[in-house]
Scaffold this motif. Structure first.
Motif, PDB file in Angstrom:
ATOM      1  N   ALA A  17       3.489  -5.155 -16.526  1.00  0.00           N
ATOM      2  CA  ALA A  17       3.087  -3.928 -17.214  1.00  0.00           C
ATOM      3  C   ALA A  17       3.119  -2.743 -16.253  1.00  0.00           C
ATOM      4  O   ALA A  17       3.418  -1.622 -16.655  1.00  0.00           O
ATOM      5  CB  ALA A  17       1.696  -4.096 -17.817  1.00  0.00           C
ATOM      6  N   HIS A  18       2.795  -3.004 -14.992  1.00  0.00           N
ATOM      7  CA  HIS A  18       2.708  -1.944 -13.988  1.00  0.00           C
ATOM      8  C   HIS A  18       3.470  -2.349 -12.736  1.00  0.00           C
ATOM      9  O   HIS A  18       3.626  -3.534 -12.444  1.00  0.00           O
ATOM     10  CB  HIS A  18       1.246  -1.679 -13.606  1.00  0.00           C
ATOM     11  N   CYS A  19       3.904  -1.348 -11.983  1.00  0.00           N
ATOM     12  CA  CYS A  19       4.480  -1.614 -10.674  1.00  0.00           C
ATOM     13  C   CYS A  19       3.421  -2.301  -9.818  1.00  0.00           C
ATOM     14  O   CYS A  19       2.274  -1.852  -9.775  1.00  0.00           O
ATOM     15  CB  CYS A  19       4.925  -0.311 -10.019  1.00  0.00           C
ATOM     16  N   ASP A  20       3.771  -3.353  -9.184  1.00  0.00           N
ATOM     17  CA  ASP A  20       3.000  -4.247  -8.303  1.00  0.00           C
ATOM     18  C   ASP A  20       2.452  -5.477  -9.018  1.00  0.00           C
ATOM     19  O   ASP A  20       2.017  -6.434  -8.376  1.00  0.00           O
ATOM     20  CB  ASP A  20       1.906  -3.537  -7.494  1.00  0.00           C
ATOM     21  N   ASP A  21       2.444  -5.502 -10.374  1.00  0.00           N
ATOM     22  CA  ASP A  21       1.929  -6.678 -11.084  1.00  0.00           C
ATOM     23  C   ASP A  21       2.705  -7.941 -10.721  1.00  0.00           C
ATOM     24  O   ASP A  21       2.114  -8.987 -10.434  1.00  0.00           O
ATOM     25  CB  ASP A  21       2.008  -6.476 -12.602  1.00  0.00           C
ATOM     26  N   ILE A  22       4.025  -7.863 -10.752  1.00  0.00           N
ATOM     27  CA  ILE A  22       4.855  -9.040 -10.484  1.00  0.00           C
ATOM     28  C   ILE A  22       4.632  -9.528  -9.061  1.00  0.00           C
ATOM     29  O   ILE A  22       4.457 -10.726  -8.817  1.00  0.00           O
ATOM     30  CB  ILE A  22       6.344  -8.718 -10.713  1.00  0.00           C
ATOM     31  N   ALA A  23       4.609  -8.606  -8.118  1.00  0.00           N
ATOM     32  CA  ALA A  23       4.446  -8.977  -6.717  1.00  0.00           C
ATOM     33  C   ALA A  23       3.073  -9.579  -6.444  1.00  0.00           C
ATOM     34  O   ALA A  23       2.945 -10.555  -5.696  1.00  0.00           O
ATOM     35  CB  ALA A  23       4.683  -7.763  -5.822  1.00  0.00           C
ATOM     36  N   ILE A  24       2.026  -9.010  -7.038  1.00  0.00           N
ATOM     37  CA  ILE A  24       0.680  -9.545  -6.845  1.00  0.00           C
ATOM     38  C   ILE A  24       0.556 -10.921  -7.488  1.00  0.00           C
ATOM     39  O   ILE A  24       0.026 -11.864  -6.896  1.00  0.00           O
ATOM     40  CB  ILE A  24      -0.375  -8.584  -7.431  1.00  0.00           C
ATOM     41  N   ARG A  59      10.901  -0.788  -6.407  1.00  0.00           N
ATOM     42  CA  ARG A  59      12.278  -1.184  -6.077  1.00  0.00           C
ATOM     43  C   ARG A  59      12.359  -1.741  -4.653  1.00  0.00           C
ATOM     44  O   ARG A  59      13.026  -2.754  -4.403  1.00  0.00           O
ATOM     45  CB  ARG A  59      13.236  -0.011  -6.271  1.00  0.00           C
ATOM     46  N   ALA A  60      11.706  -1.085  -3.730  1.00  0.00           N
ATOM     47  CA  ALA A  60      11.711  -1.579  -2.355  1.00  0.00           C
ATOM     48  C   ALA A  60      10.969  -2.908  -2.248  1.00  0.00           C
ATOM     49  O   ALA A  60      11.413  -3.829  -1.553  1.00  0.00           O
ATOM     50  CB  ALA A  60      11.079  -0.543  -1.425  1.00  0.00           C
ATOM     51  N   ALA A  61       9.848  -3.019  -2.946  1.00  0.00           N
ATOM     52  CA  ALA A  61       9.046  -4.234  -2.862  1.00  0.00           C
ATOM     53  C   ALA A  61       9.770  -5.434  -3.446  1.00  0.00           C
ATOM     54  O   ALA A  61       9.848  -6.502  -2.816  1.00  0.00           O
ATOM     55  CB  ALA A  61       7.716  -4.032  -3.581  1.00  0.00           C
ATOM     56  N   LEU A  62      10.308  -5.305  -4.645  1.00  0.00           N
ATOM     57  CA  LEU A  62      10.954  -6.457  -5.263  1.00  0.00           C
ATOM     58  C   LEU A  62      12.227  -6.848  -4.528  1.00  0.00           C
ATOM     59  O   LEU A  62      12.591  -8.031  -4.498  1.00  0.00           O
ATOM     60  CB  LEU A  62      11.233  -6.184  -6.743  1.00  0.00           C
ATOM     61  N   SER A  63      12.891  -5.895  -3.921  1.00  0.00           N
ATOM     62  CA  SER A  63      14.037  -6.245  -3.078  1.00  0.00           C
ATOM     63  C   SER A  63      13.588  -7.127  -1.918  1.00  0.00           C
ATOM     64  O   SER A  63      14.270  -8.084  -1.533  1.00  0.00           O
ATOM     65  CB  SER A  63      14.716  -4.986  -2.542  1.00  0.00           C
ATOM     66  N   ALA A  64      12.423  -6.821  -1.365  1.00  0.00           N
ATOM     67  CA  ALA A  64      11.898  -7.623  -0.259  1.00  0.00           C
ATOM     68  C   ALA A  64      11.381  -8.972  -0.736  1.00  0.00           C
ATOM     69  O   ALA A  64      11.498  -9.978  -0.026  1.00  0.00           O
ATOM     70  CB  ALA A  64      10.782  -6.862   0.448  1.00  0.00           C
ATOM     71  N   ARG A 165       1.650  -9.405   3.667  1.00  0.00           N
ATOM     72  CA  ARG A 165       2.264  -8.345   4.477  1.00  0.00           C
ATOM     73  C   ARG A 165       3.127  -7.422   3.631  1.00  0.00           C
ATOM     74  O   ARG A 165       3.053  -6.186   3.757  1.00  0.00           O
ATOM     75  CB  ARG A 165       3.094  -8.972   5.595  1.00  0.00           C
ATOM     76  N   LEU A 166       3.936  -7.993   2.753  1.00  0.00           N
ATOM     77  CA  LEU A 166       4.817  -7.179   1.920  1.00  0.00           C
ATOM     78  C   LEU A 166       4.028  -6.341   0.917  1.00  0.00           C
ATOM     79  O   LEU A 166       4.397  -5.199   0.628  1.00  0.00           O
ATOM     80  CB  LEU A 166       5.816  -8.074   1.194  1.00  0.00           C
ATOM     81  N   LEU A 167       2.943  -6.888   0.386  1.00  0.00           N
ATOM     82  CA  LEU A 167       2.101  -6.110  -0.529  1.00  0.00           C
ATOM     83  C   LEU A 167       1.520  -4.890   0.182  1.00  0.00           C
ATOM     84  O   LEU A 167       1.485  -3.784  -0.374  1.00  0.00           O
ATOM     85  CB  LEU A 167       0.976  -6.975  -1.084  1.00  0.00           C
ATOM     86  N   GLN A 168       1.057  -5.087   1.409  1.00  0.00           N
ATOM     87  CA  GLN A 168       0.483  -3.968   2.156  1.00  0.00           C
ATOM     88  C   GLN A 168       1.556  -2.964   2.570  1.00  0.00           C
ATOM     89  O   GLN A 168       1.326  -1.758   2.588  1.00  0.00           O
ATOM     90  CB  GLN A 168      -0.242  -4.503   3.401  1.00  0.00           C
ATOM     91  N   GLU A 169       2.728  -3.468   2.882  1.00  0.00           N
ATOM     92  CA  GLU A 169       3.805  -2.608   3.381  1.00  0.00           C
ATOM     93  C   GLU A 169       4.435  -1.752   2.292  1.00  0.00           C
ATOM     94  O   GLU A 169       4.746  -0.568   2.531  1.00  0.00           O
ATOM     95  CB  GLU A 169       4.871  -3.493   4.028  1.00  0.00           C
ATOM     96  N   HIS A 170       4.612  -2.317   1.109  1.00  0.00           N
ATOM     97  CA  HIS A 170       5.443  -1.653   0.108  1.00  0.00           C
ATOM     98  C   HIS A 170       4.676  -0.896  -0.976  1.00  0.00           C
ATOM     99  O   HIS A 170       5.306  -0.200  -1.786  1.00  0.00           O
ATOM    100  CB  HIS A 170       6.364  -2.674  -0.545  1.00  0.00           C
ATOM    101  N   TYR A 171       3.368  -1.022  -1.029  1.00  0.00           N
ATOM    102  CA  TYR A 171       2.604  -0.296  -2.052  1.00  0.00           C
ATOM    103  C   TYR A 171       1.521   0.569  -1.408  1.00  0.00           C
ATOM    104  O   TYR A 171       0.324   0.368  -1.641  1.00  0.00           O
ATOM    105  CB  TYR A 171       1.973  -1.280  -3.039  1.00  0.00           C
ATOM    106  N   PRO A 172       1.898   1.564  -0.608  1.00  0.00           N
ATOM    107  CA  PRO A 172       0.890   2.413   0.036  1.00  0.00           C
ATOM    108  C   PRO A 172       0.011   3.161  -0.964  1.00  0.00           C
ATOM    109  O   PRO A 172      -1.137   3.496  -0.638  1.00  0.00           O
ATOM    110  CB  PRO A 172       1.731   3.382   0.883  1.00  0.00           C
ATOM    111  N   ASP A 181      -6.613  -5.802  -0.696  1.00  0.00           N
ATOM    112  CA  ASP A 181      -6.657  -6.082   0.731  1.00  0.00           C
ATOM    113  C   ASP A 181      -6.283  -7.531   1.022  1.00  0.00           C
ATOM    114  O   ASP A 181      -6.147  -8.357   0.118  1.00  0.00           O
ATOM    115  CB  ASP A 181      -8.036  -5.745   1.318  1.00  0.00           C
ATOM    116  N   ARG A 182      -6.115  -7.807   2.286  1.00  0.00           N
ATOM    117  CA  ARG A 182      -5.678  -9.120   2.747  1.00  0.00           C
ATOM    118  C   ARG A 182      -6.626 -10.228   2.299  1.00  0.00           C
ATOM    119  O   ARG A 182      -6.198 -11.290   1.860  1.00  0.00           O
ATOM    120  CB  ARG A 182      -5.570  -9.093   4.275  1.00  0.00           C
ATOM    121  N   GLU A 183      -7.922  -9.973   2.413  1.00  0.00           N
ATOM    122  CA  GLU A 183      -8.908 -11.003   2.074  1.00  0.00           C
ATOM    123  C   GLU A 183      -8.806 -11.419   0.612  1.00  0.00           C
ATOM    124  O   GLU A 183      -8.902 -12.611   0.289  1.00  0.00           O
ATOM    125  CB  GLU A 183     -10.318 -10.505   2.380  1.00  0.00           C
TER     126      GLU A 183
END
Length: 215
Positions: A17-24, A59-64, A165-172, A181-183
């Motif tokens: 539904a939102h950018c970052d949902d798939i990655a999370i 786009r950058a995140a899912l490519s990674a 790492r990729l979540l922190q790097e690509h979704y500032p 956060d990491r925890e």
């Protein structure tokens, strides 16, 4: 612990539904599949965030998260939190995705997710992809809606660390959120790992599963 594979994977679909949902929800699973299967086709659809910073992040995140894959990503501009009011547009987008891919696996939100956008998209996916294995990913949030998953994808310690790492790097744009956060990400992966006798894992809900155990 019973382990059943899906057979050969050549195409998958991932929706959010939102950018970052798939990655999370499924970033570790994407890393695992794409690293094991170079050239895997990934058709991804995100309903909101198009045309700005959020789309660039996605786009950058899912490519990674899909290294070596044939990634085909569409990011639309539906307003965040308003999917029920834009039902027809969301339905058309999911149906259009279905016309251009016949995936071996679909990654989508859970049908019992507390967020109305996640839940609504999940229901659209199960009607459009009727003959497919759909895994409903989970997203930790303040609603406290995490349940008892029915499917697990173990993650190696390296993959779990890469996901964080990729979540922190690509979704500032999301770093200011108290739950981002990491925890939180590694902690949930550790809990799901305990549940499937692994170090780390991502967990999914399965609403319907047809078995073929005779071959």
């Amino acid at each position: 612990m019973i382990r059943l594979g899906t057979g050969p994977l050549e195409r998958i679909a991932a929706v959010g539904a939102h950018c970052d949902d798939i990655a999370i929800g499924a970033g570790g699973t994407l890393l695992t599949m794409c690293r094991a299967r170079p050239g895997l086709r990934v058709d991804a659809l995100v309903l909101s965030g198009g045309g700005g910073e959020r789309e660039r992040e996605e786009r950058a995140a899912l490519s990674a998260f899909c290294p070596g894959a044939d990634l085909r990503l569409t990011v639309l501009k539906l307003p965040d939190g308003r999917l029920p009011a834009r039902w027809e547009e969301a339905k058309d987008a999911v149906e259009e995705l279905r016309t251009r891919t016949d995936p071996d696996l679909v990654l989508a939100p859970r049908t019992d997710d507390a967020h109305q956008d996640h839940r609504g998209l999940a229901k659209l996916v199960t009607t459009a992809f009727r003959d497919h294995l759909v895994l409903g990913y989970e997203i930790v949030k303040w609603d406290g809606d995490l349940g008892r998953p029915s499917a697990y994808q173990p993650l190696s310690p390296g993959t779990a660390e890469d996901k964080v790492r990729l979540l922190q790097e690509h979704y500032p744009s999301q770093r200011h959120r108290p739950w981002y956060d990491r925890e939180a990400f590694l902690g949930l992966a550790r809990i799901r790992g305990i549940e499937c006798q692994e170090r780390y894992a991502e967990a999914f809900a399965v609403t319907k599963l047809t078995l073929d155990l005779g071959e």
